[in-house]
Design an enzyme around this catalytic site. Sequence first.
Site, mmCIF file in Angstrom:
data_model
loop_
_atom_site.group_PDB
_atom_site.id
_atom_site.type_symbol
_atom_site.label_atom_id
_atom_site.label_comp_id
_atom_site.label_asym_id
_atom_site.label_seq_id
_atom_site.Cartn_x
_atom_site.Cartn_y
_atom_site.Cartn_z
ATOM 1 N N SER A 1 15.487 19.358 -30.197
ATOM 2 C CA SER A 1 14.150 18.995 -30.661
ATOM 3 C C SER A 1 13.326 18.444 -29.511
ATOM 4 O O SER A 1 13.764 17.538 -28.810
ATOM 5 C CB SER A 1 14.240 17.944 -31.757
ATOM 6 O OG SER A 1 14.661 18.533 -32.949
ATOM 7 N N HIS B 1 8.794 14.238 -34.510
ATOM 8 C CA HIS B 1 9.952 13.663 -35.205
ATOM 9 C C HIS B 1 10.918 12.986 -34.233
ATOM 10 O O HIS B 1 11.797 12.248 -34.670
ATOM 11 C CB HIS B 1 10.628 14.673 -36.137
ATOM 12 C CG HIS B 1 11.480 15.718 -35.497
ATOM 13 N ND1 HIS B 1 11.043 16.993 -35.218
ATOM 14 C CD2 HIS B 1 12.768 15.686 -35.097
ATOM 15 C CE1 HIS B 1 12.025 17.695 -34.686
ATOM 16 N NE2 HIS B 1 13.084 16.926 -34.594
ATOM 17 N N ASP C 1 4.212 19.295 -34.466
ATOM 18 C CA ASP C 1 5.334 18.392 -34.226
ATOM 19 C C ASP C 1 5.449 17.979 -32.754
ATOM 20 O O ASP C 1 6.371 18.382 -32.055
ATOM 21 C CB ASP C 1 6.627 19.072 -34.698
ATOM 22 C CG ASP C 1 7.744 18.073 -34.975
ATOM 23 O OD1 ASP C 1 7.631 16.927 -34.498
ATOM 24 O OD2 ASP C 1 8.727 18.433 -35.648
#
Length: 655
Positions: A590, A84, A212
Amino acid sequence: MKKILLTIACLASMIVARADEGMWLLPMLQQFNEEAMRNIGCRLTAKDIYDINNASLKDAIVQFGGGCTGEVISQNGLVSTNHHCGYSSIQRLSTPEKNYLEDGFFAKSFAEEIPVPGLTVKFMKSMADVTDQLESLEGKAFKEKVAEIEKASNEANPNCQSKVMSFYNNNVWYLIVYKTYKDIRFVGAPPVSMGKFGGETDNWMWPRHTCDFSLFRIYADENNEPAEYSENNKPYTPVKSLKISLKGVKEGDFTFIMGYPGRTQRFQTAAQLKDMIETNSIRIEARTIKQKVMWDEMEKDPVVRLQYADKYAGSANGWKKWQGEELAFKKLGIIERQEAKEAELNKWINKKGSRKEAYGGAIEDIDKFITDRKEVYMNLILLSETIGNLDILAKYIAPKHFRAEDYNEEVDRKINKALFAFYLDKVSPEYKIQPEGWDLTKENVDEYVDSFYGENGAEVVNGLMTALRTVVAEKVGSINDPTFEVASKKYAASLLQWNKGKASYPDANFTMRLTYGTVKPYSPKDGVSYWHWCTANGILEKEDPDDYEFRVPTKIHNLIENKDYGRYADKDGTLHTCFLTNNDITGGNSGSPVLDADGNLIGLAFDGNWESMSSDVMFEPDLQRCINVDIRFVLWMIEKWGEAPNIIKELAFAK
Ligand code: ARG
């Protein structure tokens, strides 16, 4: 302020910091955290992690693209981050014919790697407390001193960018030196069905099966220094790259995470927090409407799907986060707990004349500011979530920010009609925009939006821009109040004094931090307990060919069915997809590396869990977990799905 921190530092060797909560500053690790980390299993010293004179772990951690974290995992400058985080780059490189987002991609050689214009990767060289040079200054003198410090630092550090940053609501200042690389190339990513498996449904949730991750490479000039893209650039040779451990994790294992958490609100008053939840409700409503239009169009046409993929994901991530936050606030009594804390703090302040003088009235000043600005703030949020950010405005007013490839006129028209209708419904009359020649009403608003796309589109949109500017210019002044800044600085200072003798950490502000803890399961509610890991079996359990978010490519399906996991299988014979730790992270983290007791890479942090969505405001030891993709799932995807042994060969594995 500096003095307060030094005092805390002296006492901290006797006071062992908490094991879970905290986004710690690297220069304070030795004083605040080294011992506590060792006590729960860490085998590294603070110097192994952060040392400005020698290579240390921090040299392998990067800020990726401004809003995420990445880590260097090979001596050829290979960087891993979340899918992402690479998403917008991958989307921009994709076309309906060559759709890297949809189909995935792994370069089989350096030559196949794809430059990403505009993408940067930033290394932190050092950070130093400069509070004593700044604390007595104000206004212009303060600004000049900051400029002077930054200039001197830039001269001493060629090719670097120096920045003075504020911490603890302007009580502490650090000079941070970065080096930014600008030739970054896309190396690989799984298909979006895996990289974003579970989509918005699983986002912010456990159990989890999302792969991810994505891979990029830093390129440098012949001196290994930053340079614009050039064919002649070479893969960057890092100061430090991470080793990978395939051992897997068990409950209680020590873990730590380094990265760039973005924003937290742990030095705010109850009134500020209440205000945050209330303003978020407008954002949620606006996005619900916008996303519905987008999603319907995306479901109809794969070209639109690709064009709007990034816009949709960006919108939906915040939209779901805020909803979870509101629920968690209620369930966990966040406001009440904050109010109770404030009452205690006030008691402490009022006990002594000197404290009253230093901190008295700060909370009240903040609260008054929040009340006074309420209406204007709500209206500005409404504006920014609806008509202040339209693609059509970018097209005519800020063409640099307009991407024609990601624009579909008919979709845009539908989005804009929906947003304008919502805006008119919600706006307070005195804040309503007045474009020349129009008195906007529910009846004529569709006609108005249609005129954006007619012959005089440019003119109409320019008129809209003027109307927007007028409202903002007239109303926005009242939300910049210097008494608020003073009060919020005092408030943070009072909290620090109150907790004097305890290790402390400032709110997240996109600077590098470290959080440590352990691998840990949790119980989401009475009678239910979750494992701390998930396996690939869950991918097949969730699989649904008719649901875009839960599609599984045939090749993946077969690999899982055949248990073709190679050396990436866990001792239990399954492939572990994700695992939980109690590390304290937020957005911006992230892509951060999850490291074991020896500093080896065991996963990438990518999400938080639904039951503790209030975590930016208060840490919840029993409930709050960090969701990580297991590095073995990542490598399995590269090797078995991507068939890219060239990438695996670059990596160094811990014995
Ligand atoms: N919730 C994650 C974060 O804020 C982002 C996850 C992106 N995935 C998605 N389905 N939108 O870090």
